[in-house]
Design a protein around this motif. Structure first.
Motif, PDB file in Angstrom:
ATOM      1  N   ARG A  52       0.857  -1.185   0.000  1.00 52.89           N
ATOM      2  CA  ARG A  52       0.000   0.000   0.000  1.00 52.89           C
ATOM      3  C   ARG A  52       0.892   1.234   0.000  1.00 52.89           C
ATOM      4  NH1 ARG A  52      -5.401   1.217   2.928  1.00 52.89           N
ATOM      5  NH2 ARG A  52      -5.716  -0.799   1.980  1.00 52.89           N
ATOM      6  N   ALA A  53       0.692   2.081  -0.960  1.00 53.16           N
ATOM      7  CA  ALA A  53       1.481   3.313  -1.046  1.00 53.16           C
ATOM      8  C   ALA A  53       0.936   4.342  -0.066  1.00 53.16           C
ATOM      9  CB  ALA A  53       1.432   3.866  -2.462  1.00 53.16           C
ATOM     10  N   SER A  54       1.831   5.085   0.530  1.00 57.12           N
ATOM     11  CA  SER A  54       1.405   6.120   1.477  1.00 57.12           C
ATOM     12  C   SER A  54       1.636   7.507   0.887  1.00 57.12           C
ATOM     13  CB  SER A  54       2.147   5.956   2.805  1.00 57.12           C
ATOM     14  OG  SER A  54       3.533   6.102   2.594  1.00 57.12           O
ATOM     15  N   VAL A  55       1.406   7.624  -0.399  1.00 52.12           N
ATOM     16  CA  VAL A  55       1.564   8.900  -1.080  1.00 52.12           C
ATOM     17  C   VAL A  55       0.279   9.178  -1.851  1.00 52.12           C
ATOM     18  CG1 VAL A  55       2.641   7.870  -3.120  1.00 52.12           C
ATOM     19  CG2 VAL A  55       3.059  10.264  -2.590  1.00 52.12           C
ATOM     20  N   ASP A  56      -0.174  10.426  -1.819  1.00 47.77           N
ATOM     21  CA  ASP A  56      -1.385  10.800  -2.540  1.00 47.77           C
ATOM     22  C   ASP A  56      -1.008  11.693  -3.715  1.00 47.77           C
ATOM     23  OD1 ASP A  56      -3.929  11.341  -3.428  1.00 47.77           O
ATOM     24  OD2 ASP A  56      -4.316  12.862  -1.898  1.00 47.77           O
ATOM     25  N   VAL A  57      -1.146  11.151  -4.894  1.00 49.82           N
ATOM     26  CA  VAL A  57      -0.860  11.930  -6.103  1.00 49.82           C
ATOM     27  C   VAL A  57      -2.048  11.831  -7.064  1.00 49.82           C
ATOM     28  CG1 VAL A  57       1.647  11.874  -5.982  1.00 49.82           C
ATOM     29  CG2 VAL A  57       0.438   9.966  -7.014  1.00 49.82           C
TER      30      VAL A  57
END
Length: 173
Positions: free
Chosen positions: A111-116
């Motif tokens: 799970r990526a913890s970056v919001d793009v």
């Protein structure tokens, strides 16, 4: 049409497929994102250039000869991911299928913890590059030689010995 999609993969090598608690050697992390409406795509790879001797001893080079040179392998993997990607499919998803979970070398989705999700041509790519740099810090050696502290001289609890060249010098702790 979707506005954004992305995926993050950890690239790992399991030393012994017969054992559940076998060492899991972390080799790299891939993150890919695409914004079809903007016809933009970003792919990043952070990897370990060198493995520790105890880790290389665990690798079966008969099966995985490409791991003799991890950097060459990772760069080739990056190129394959970039070429496999399309407007509707991420290249990392396509390549990850070549390394299934039942293989010693495999990709694990994270799970990526970056919001793009919103796209800004300048800031989004800069933000992703910073995020990838943070992910690189998670790539730590799995196996290393034990480290033993030097014992203090009897009767001196405030002293720690430290090796300097051929001789031992003491310094206050």
């Amino acid at each position: 049409m979707m506005n954004f999609f992305g995926t993050q993969w950890r690239i790992e090598y399991r030393a012994d497929m017969r054992l559940a608690d076998s060492p899991l050697i972390s080799l790299g992390v891939l993150y890919e994102a695409a914004w079809p409406a903007h016809e933009a795509r970003w792919l990043g790879l952070a990897f370990r250039r060198d493995l520790y001797p105890l880790e290389t001893d665990c690798i079966n080079y008969d099966t995985w000869p490409e791991l003799k040179e991890p950097e060459v392998f990772m760069r080739r993997l990056f190129d394959q991911c970039w070429q496999a990607g399309e407007k509707t499919e991420l290249g990392t998803d396509v390549i990850a299928e070549s390394y299934p979970a039942y293989s010693a070398m495999h990709f694990t989705r994270e799970r990526a913890s970056v919001d793009v999700s919103s796209f800004d041509p300048h800031n989004t790519f800069l933000h992703l590059t910073e995020y990838l740099s943070e992910l690189k810090l998670t790539l730590k050696p799995t196996l290393s030689a034990p480290v033993y502290p030097f014992a203090a001289r009897p009767g001196r609890k405030d002293e720690v010995l430290s090796p300097v060249g051929e001789e031992m010098r003491s310094r206050a702790a």
